[in-house]
Design a protein around this motif. Structure first.
Motif, mmCIF file in Angstrom:
data_model
loop_
_atom_site.group_PDB
_atom_site.id
_atom_site.type_symbol
_atom_site.label_atom_id
_atom_site.label_comp_id
_atom_site.label_asym_id
_atom_site.label_seq_id
_atom_site.Cartn_x
_atom_site.Cartn_y
_atom_site.Cartn_z
ATOM 1 N N ARG A 30 4.445 -15.937 -44.655
ATOM 2 C CA ARG A 30 5.552 -15.178 -43.790
ATOM 3 C C ARG A 30 6.931 -16.372 -43.780
ATOM 4 O O ARG A 30 7.560 -15.708 -43.172
ATOM 5 N N ARG A 31 6.646 -17.301 -43.030
ATOM 6 C CA ARG A 31 7.845 -18.404 -42.535
ATOM 7 C C ARG A 31 8.681 -18.981 -43.469
ATOM 8 O O ARG A 31 9.808 -18.450 -42.986
ATOM 9 N N GLU A 86 11.519 -29.144 -42.425
ATOM 10 C CA GLU A 86 10.187 -29.303 -41.512
ATOM 11 C C GLU A 86 8.737 -29.652 -41.940
ATOM 12 O O GLU A 86 8.274 -30.602 -42.120
ATOM 13 N N ASP A 104 10.592 -15.598 -44.342
ATOM 14 C CA ASP A 104 11.370 -14.120 -43.413
ATOM 15 C C ASP A 104 12.041 -15.200 -42.409
ATOM 16 O O ASP A 104 12.916 -14.503 -41.670
ATOM 17 N N THR A 105 12.141 -16.728 -42.370
ATOM 18 C CA THR A 105 12.916 -17.235 -42.054
ATOM 19 C C THR A 105 13.819 -17.480 -42.534
ATOM 20 O O THR A 105 14.118 -18.058 -43.669
ATOM 21 N N THR A 129 16.231 -25.379 -47.113
ATOM 22 C CA THR A 129 15.968 -24.777 -45.703
ATOM 23 C C THR A 129 15.655 -25.342 -44.551
ATOM 24 O O THR A 129 14.948 -26.234 -44.368
ATOM 25 N N ASP A 130 15.785 -24.237 -43.291
ATOM 26 C CA ASP A 130 15.396 -25.701 -41.993
ATOM 27 C C ASP A 130 13.418 -25.336 -42.620
ATOM 28 O O ASP A 130 13.147 -25.937 -41.635
ATOM 29 N N VAL A 131 12.928 -24.630 -43.162
ATOM 30 C CA VAL A 131 11.728 -24.527 -43.143
ATOM 31 C C VAL A 131 10.986 -25.562 -43.935
ATOM 32 O O VAL A 131 10.159 -26.443 -43.555
ATOM 33 N N GLY A 147 19.088 -21.376 -40.067
ATOM 34 C CA GLY A 147 18.980 -20.601 -38.034
ATOM 35 C C GLY A 147 19.665 -20.515 -37.093
ATOM 36 O O GLY A 147 19.738 -19.854 -35.719
#
Length: 557
Positions: free
Chosen positions: A345-346, A264, A349-350, A259-261, A354
């Motif tokens: 939370r990120r 990162e 919920d992300t 995922t994007d998160v 995106g």
């Protein structure tokens, strides 16, 4: 009194190995053996294509933890399975395949071929059973080799020998499961543990990444505990997705599907603890996912090079659970800084991807399809993910635990999904299986819809229908070439399903899914094909990163 044939003894040898299920397509070289096996009580799943027999046996083996068994005839029957075999070899799935051979007594036989080179080229083992008195031992040894080496073994038995009257002893050798070495898990060496603990102490941001080996070894809880003690995060390989599905600090799948998160966080990490994984090329996204971090591999077979890459900087040879428990005891707890409520939370919920893309009227964004399925499908149904462009999206169903989600991706072949679903359905007949597939993949073996109906399997097929080979059209377009060779139009899979005697529904409104799933849940036979027309404008991040990024000119620094 019926004359005892050699194939009777061969059947006895297989039954001695407690074979309960066999996936089959009959021909001259295996039909007598297979028919007698069925008469003796083995559940037979008669498929429509030889490849599907072996691919279904792969999923059956993965779902049960036992050796999968399939049978095909000689010659063309054997050559049809040479796509499934390397996938099973690379996935380390134990199979025994009764293939038959052309008759030895024939001067010429139309289907005769030297079968051994085909099989050995895939990495599987091939055994010729040409001496009848040794056949029972050779069958036992095939199961033993498959269990020990975790790979397919193909048996070639000339069918004239199978049909000969048996005049040898009827006593059978001890079965493989009685004589296979029973070894305790390998503990780590104290020096290796001390060195690994130093790496943990020197690191600031740690991610514990578990592979399927960690799941098999029961190392999940130790992985969670170590990540919590070290203020670290969790992740899994694709094959272990769902192992930490309920942990708020699990980043999900590590690799091209991250995922994007997750990407990162991997970019911020300075130590990856890879547990029970070979550190495959895709697992590290070709080395781009965590290129700034040191890697510690904990595995019973540490590797210097994995799939062309130097994948780890240090190694701890041990059973995944014992290695992690020893490391857990050797490191000190540290205060939580990275593991914050804001980060959890990120993660929760992300969206995995995106990028927002407007889609055409009447078509769905595949990400919205997956979100709707994630919300609507019962938690205890079995999930099976196929390969291809759509498989990225279906990977991101965060509530699904590893015990109910099967992925076999080795060898990169599409077209296996329906076979894998049949294998899981045969292994867990009281469950409902959900297959996630693309239209191009499903079309390769759509004839198995008839197999599913005939055997009364509860399989719900969710097909992402973009009317094309999804990966290829995006790659061709990115290279400035015509995509016409990969575009075929949107097949009406609902109508196709009805043609095979199954229920088929084209999903025009994702809001209809909860009602439809509720209806299926009330039915005794839930087999259905759900056709989701999706937009080709939505490109998976895997393709975007590899093909849609600006490219440097030749010679440009």
């Amino acid at each position: 009194m019926r004359v005892r044939k050699t194939y009777d003894i061969l059947v006895n040898a297989f039954l001695r190995e407690k074979v309960s299920t066999c996936f089959a397509l009959l021909g001259d070289a295996n039909m007598h053996w297979a028919t007698r096996l069925a008469e003796r009580g083995t559940k037979m799943v008669y498929v429509r294509h030889e490849h599907c027999a072996v691919a279904a046996a792969m999923a059956f083996a993965r779902a049960t933890g036992d050796v999968g068994v399939a049978t095909v005839t000689c010659g063309p029957g054997l050559t049809q399975i040479t796509t499934a075999l390397p996938a099973a070899v690379r996935a380390r799935i134990p199979l025994v395949i009764f293939a038959g051979e052309a008759p030895l007594k024939a001067n010429w036989y139309n289907q005769e071929i030297d079968q051994a080179p085909f099989v050995k080229a895939t990495g599987a083992a091939y055994h010729q059973l040409h001496l009848r008195s040794r056949m029972p031992v050779q069958v036992r040894d095939a199961f033993l080799q498959s269990r020990q080496e975790q790979r397919p073994v193909v048996l070639g038995v000339p069918f004239d020998l199978q049909e000969a009257e048996w005049d040898g002893p009827t006593d059978l050798p001890s079965p493989s499961y009685e004589i296979i070495p029973r070894l305790n898990p390998i503990p780590p060496h104290p020096h290796d543990v001390a060195r690994a603990a130093e790496m943990v102490a020197d690191a600031d941001r740690i991610i514990v990444m578990a592979g399927r080996g960690a799941h098999v070894a029961g190392a999940g809880e130790a992985c969670r505990a170590l990540a919590a003690r070290c203020d670290g995060l969790l992740a899994t390989t694709l094959l272990a997705r769902g192992l930490f599905h309920d942990d708020p600090f699990c980043l999900g799948v590590a690799g091209g599907f991250s995922t994007d998160v997750a990407r990162e966080c991997f970019g911020e990490a300075d130590l990856i603890i890879a547990v029970g994984t070979i550190l495959a090329h895709h697992n590290a996204d070709g080395g781009k996912l965590f290129d700034k971090a040191r890697v510690l591999q904990i595995d019973i077979e540490p590797r210097g090079v994995s799939q062309g890459r130097i994948a780890a900087h240090a190694h701890l040879r041990a059973d995944a659970r014992l290695g992690m428990e020893a490391l857990l005891s050797a490191v000190a707890a540290r205060p939580a800084r990275w593991r914050s409520e804001a980060l959890s939370r990120r993660i929760r919920d992300t969206p995995p991807d995106g990028a927002r893309v407007p889609v055409e009227p009447g078509l769905h964004d595949p990400r919205d399809v997956v979100s709707a399925l994630e919300a609507a499908l019962p938690r205890d149904w079995e999930m099976v993910n196929s390969s291809g462009h759509c498989s990225y999206y279906f990977t991101h169903m965060p509530s699904r635990p590893i015990e109910h989600f099967l992925t076999i991706r080795e060898f990169g072949a599409i077209g296996n999904g329906i076979s894998f679903a049949m294998g899981v359905a045969a292994a867990r007949p009281d469950s409902t299986v959900v297959l996630f597939d693309g239209d191009g993949s499903l079309m390769m073996h759509v004839q198995e819809l008839e197999t599913i109906r005939r055997h009364g399997m509860n399989i719900v097929i969710c097909v992402m229908n973009d009317g094309a080979y999804g990966s290829e059209i995006h790659k061709l377009q990115a290279d400035g070439l015509s995509d016409s060779g990969a575009v075929f139009g949107r097949t009406d899979f609902a109508a196709v399903a009805r043609g095979f005697g199954l229920r088929g529904v084209r999903i025009a409104d994702l809001g209809d899914l909860p009602r439809l799933v509720a209806e299926l849940s009330e039915e005794e036979r839930r087999t259905c094909v759900l056709d989701f027309p999706v937009s080709t404008k939505v490109v998976s991040p895997v393709i975007r990163r590899s093909h849609l990024q600006p490219r440097k000119a030749v010679g440009e620094p």
